[in-house]
Structures are given as C-alpha cells and as structure tokens.
Design an enzyme around this catalytic site. Structure first.
Site, PDB file in Angstrom:
ATOM      1  N   LEU A   6      -3.394  -0.230  15.564  1.00  0.00           N
ATOM      2  CA  LEU A   6      -4.391  -0.295  14.490  1.00  0.00           C
ATOM      3  C   LEU A   6      -3.809   0.351  13.243  1.00  0.00           C
ATOM      4  O   LEU A   6      -3.326   1.484  13.322  1.00  0.00           O
ATOM      5  CB  LEU A   6      -5.626   0.541  14.871  1.00  0.00           C
ATOM      6  CG  LEU A   6      -6.509   0.090  16.015  1.00  0.00           C
ATOM      7  CD1 LEU A   6      -7.493   1.202  16.361  1.00  0.00           C
ATOM      8  CD2 LEU A   6      -7.277  -1.169  15.626  1.00  0.00           C
ATOM      9  N   HIS A   7      -3.822  -0.356  12.124  1.00  0.00           N
ATOM     10  CA  HIS A   7      -3.443   0.323  10.878  1.00  0.00           C
ATOM     11  C   HIS A   7      -4.049  -0.287   9.628  1.00  0.00           C
ATOM     12  O   HIS A   7      -3.795   0.182   8.527  1.00  0.00           O
ATOM     13  CB  HIS A   7      -1.919   0.392  10.727  1.00  0.00           C
ATOM     14  CG  HIS A   7      -1.292  -0.931  10.371  1.00  0.00           C
ATOM     15  ND1 HIS A   7      -1.148  -1.949  11.274  1.00  0.00           N
ATOM     16  CD2 HIS A   7      -0.805  -1.407   9.203  1.00  0.00           C
ATOM     17  CE1 HIS A   7      -0.584  -2.993  10.683  1.00  0.00           C
ATOM     18  NE2 HIS A   7      -0.358  -2.686   9.413  1.00  0.00           N
TER      19      HIS A   7
END
Ligand code: UD1
Ligand code: UDP
Length: 370
Positions: free
Chosen positions: A202-203
């Site tokens: 996740l980013h």
C-alpha cells in the site's frame, strides 16, 4: 547517447531491461537519477540487484512538496541534460521524476521517449494521472505496453510515434525469476515456509495519507487474513509507515495475521510475489507483476490504469472497507483458475525499445508537431 531520467523504485526496475538491451548493442547511455527515492531499500538495492550502471549524476532532490519537488527536478535535470546532449531522453511511468525529466528535455529541444505510455486511470485526484498525461503531450516516442494504450492516445490525438512494445515488467520478472529462487532467503527469514500468505503493498496517497482511511483498510485486510487463514506479508512503504506510526492502533498492524517488514529488494519481492496465494495492493507495478506471475490480485482502489489485468481475470477492484466486502472479493479471486494469458507481452519489450531508440528512422519531434 541515450539518457534515462529516473527517480523511484519502479522506474529502476522497469528501465533495467532497456539498459541491458542497449548495453548488449554497445550503445552509450547515462542514468540521471533525480534522487526522489534515496533510502537504501527504495534505491541503491535495485542498482545492486539489477546490475544497473552508476548514475552519471544524482540530483538529490529528496522529499518535499510536490510542486517544489517537480520544479527542482526540472531545473537540476535540465542542467545535466544540457551537458550530456543525448540523442533521446527516456522517462518511464508516471512519477514526478517522469514529468520533471520530460519537461526539462522538451524545453531543451531534446526528444522524449515515454516508456509505459498511454496508461490512464481517469482519476485526476491521483498525482500520477497528471504526470502521465502531461509527459505524453511532450513526448515524441510513445512506448505502449498493449493496444489499449494506443487507443487511449488516439483519443487524445496522439497517433505519431506510438508503438506497442509490451511491458518491461515482464522482461524484468523473467530475467530475475531464477536468481530470486536461488538467492532470496526471504521465505525462510520471515518464517513463511509451508505457510499460506497474501502479499500486501500500500502506498497510494488516497489509501495511506489519512489515518482514518488507512486504519479502515488495514482492519479490512486483517479480517481477510483471519477469515481466509492467510498471513499478510506487508513490506511497508515509508509513506505508509509514517501514517501507521501516528495511528492509535498502529501497533496492531504488525501483529498476526500481519507480518510487517521494511520494503524488500527486488529479488525478495519476486520470490514473495511468486509464492503468494494472492496479492492485495494499490501499486501499479505490483498488479502487473501478479498478472505476469499468475497470482490472483485484488486491487484496493476504485479504478486502475491497468484494465487488461481485470479483463483477463487476473485482478479485481475493491475499494470498500465495509465488513465482508473484501472477504468476498478475495474468495472470488482465490477460486480463479490461474490460466489467464499475460497481456503485457513476451518479455522482449526492452529489446524492442532499444531497437526503436537506435533506429535512425524513428521520428524525434513531439507527436503534436507538424
Ligand atoms: C512515488 C511516486 C509514485 C510511485 C512511488 C513508487 C510521485 C507523485 N509519486 O510515491 O507514483 O508509485 O513513488 O514507490 O511521483 N521517503 C523515504 N525514503 C525515500 C523516499 C521517500 O523515506 O527514499 C518517504 C518520505 O517521507 C516522503 C514519502 O516517503 O515524503 C513519499 O515519497 P515520494 O517520493 O514523495 O512519493 P511516493 O509515495 O514514494
Ligand atoms: N517492490 C519491491 N519491494 C517492495 C515492494 C515493491 O521491490 O517492498 C517492487 C515490485 O517488484 C514492483 C515495484 O516495486 O516491481 C512496484 O513499485 P511501487 O509499488 O513502489 O510503485 P508503482 O508501481 O505503484 O508506481
């Protein structure tokens, strides 16, 4: 000489096959590193593992507000490109380094090759959408992964200099799959031997910048892990780590089912990706890699600029954190036969790009120019 302006982890991975193909042809090249990514695990480890040549220059732009970062990239890359006087400036993807490098080259009258051209999410809340559209406007050579991007560019009246080459993510995965199996100890190091796990990354700002949203996403992921009996291997991007550190229940997300680590190198990531039951991600490159490795993917977003992955049955979008919704999406994807055809090409994209860059007949003026 061919100059590459690059700045982040995925750019390093995806230019590597082009760099290798040019090296095989004895063609001179220089890497101009913007320094957008600078931590060892987002930067130097990829030069080591992929055997990339040392950058001609590191512009050390570092982290700052997006406008300041973009401006600094333009100014500093223009200085270096003016010295290098390359025949082509190649940028890859959709980061601030891509737009900064493309604008600097364009303003210097240098032809821009855009690798991974024509992707569109139609989501202008994403910083990447503006970067990819604007870089495309000034490029002369548009190197598309599939026919889908040719059509998207055509709708924007970009028809000249457009080529389907495949995605170099496939080349990189094929080139490194055996090395990853031989050299990576990540399965052993994380105690995953014989265990069923999903690989989580996740980013995207929309998922990770707000504590409320990230808490909801991680709670939903935790519920999936418990419901499906999956560990959640979670190499955590620094952007995400910074928000988790501020969250009241942040520590919970490094306890089982989460196996949280620092970002890992490419060989470790490939090994983790290949052996996972499933991928849960908001990354662009990770969606493509999962599709390439025949591992089903659930993309934690409302849209994707990689619709081919959904069309072939390798990927499903799920933006919801409501109870049960992500579990159901995961159930569907775990049941999918892993027989889809990879839409991203045959692993020879780097060769095609090198040939186009070295071909004296390749048109070198922006596609909009007469
Ligand atoms: C950037 C790209 C994104 C790409 C991603 C790949 C833009 C707008 N975003 O996002 O498209 O998918 O790279 O990973 O170009 N940080 C470190 N070490 C580093 C670099 C960053 O700790 O080496 C931290 C800093 O606190 C920084 C934050 O991560 O503020 C975000 O870095 P930044 O490069 O701005 O964006 P990414 O989220 O990495
Ligand atoms: N990757 C990696 N280590 C990690 C996470 C990702 O090497 O801990 C690699 C992965 O193999 C993929 C690329 O990074 O090729 C994806 O980059 P990222 O998710 O940072 O950016 P995006 O593709 O969304 O622009």
């Amino acid at each position: 000489m061919i100059a590459f302006v690059v700045g982040t982890r995925p750019e390093l991975i995806k230019i590597a096959p082009v760099v290798k193909a040019l090296e095989r042809r004895g063609a001179p090249l220089s890497i101009v590193h913007t320094g957008q990514h600078y931590s060892y695990e987002l930067d130097a480890i990829f030069f080591e593992e992929l055997g990339l040549p040392r950058p001609f220059a590191n512009l050390e732009v570092g982290s700052s507000g997006p406008a300041q970062q973009l401006g600094t990239i333009i100014i500093r890359s223009a200085e270096v490109l003016a010295k290098l006087q390359p025949r082509w400036v190649l940028v890859q993807g959709d980061t601030n380094s891509v737009l900064g490098g493309a604008l600097a080259a364009y303003k210097l009258g240098m032809p821009v090759a855009h690798l991974e051209a024509g992707l569109r999410s139609d989501d202008w809340d994403m910083p990447e959408e503006a970067n990819r559209v604007l870089a495309g406007r000034v490029a002369a050579l548009h190197l598309c992964p599939t026919e889908g991007q040719v059509e998207r560019l055509r709708r924007e009246n970009i028809v000249r200099g457009v080529h389907v080459v495949g995605n170099t993510v496939v080349d990189a995965a094929l080139m490194n799959a055996d090395r990853a199996r031989e050299r990576s100890q990540v399965i052993e190091r994380l105690g995953l031997a014989g265990k069923r796990y999903a690989l989580v990354t996740l980013h995207r700002p929309s998922n990770v910048d707000s504590e409320e949203r990230l808490t909801a996403v991680l709670r939903a992921l935790g519920a999936v892990g418990r419901h499906h009996g999956l560990l959640l291997v979670f190499p955590t991007h620094p952007r995400t780590r910074a928000t988790i550190a501020r969250m009241a229940e942040g520590r919970r997300f490094s306890e089982p089912p989460f196996i949280t680590t620092d970002p890992v190198g490419y060989l470790d990531f490939l090994r983790l990706a290949a052996d996972a039951q499933l991928t849960l991600t908001d990354s662009g490159g990770v969606q493509e890699e999962a599709c390439t490795l025949h591992v089903p993917c659930v993309t934690l977003r409302a849209n994707t600029e990689r619709p081919e992955t959904v069309d072939v049955g390798a990927n499903m979008l799920c933006d919801s954190t409501a109870p049960g919704v992500l579990e159901a999406a995961v159930e569907t994807m775990l049941a999918r036969p892993r027989t889809w055809k990879n839409p991203f090409g045959d692993g020879r994209a780097g060769e095609r790009v090198a040939d186009l860059l070295l071909d004296p007949n390749t048109r070198r003026v922006p596609s909009g120019a007469p």
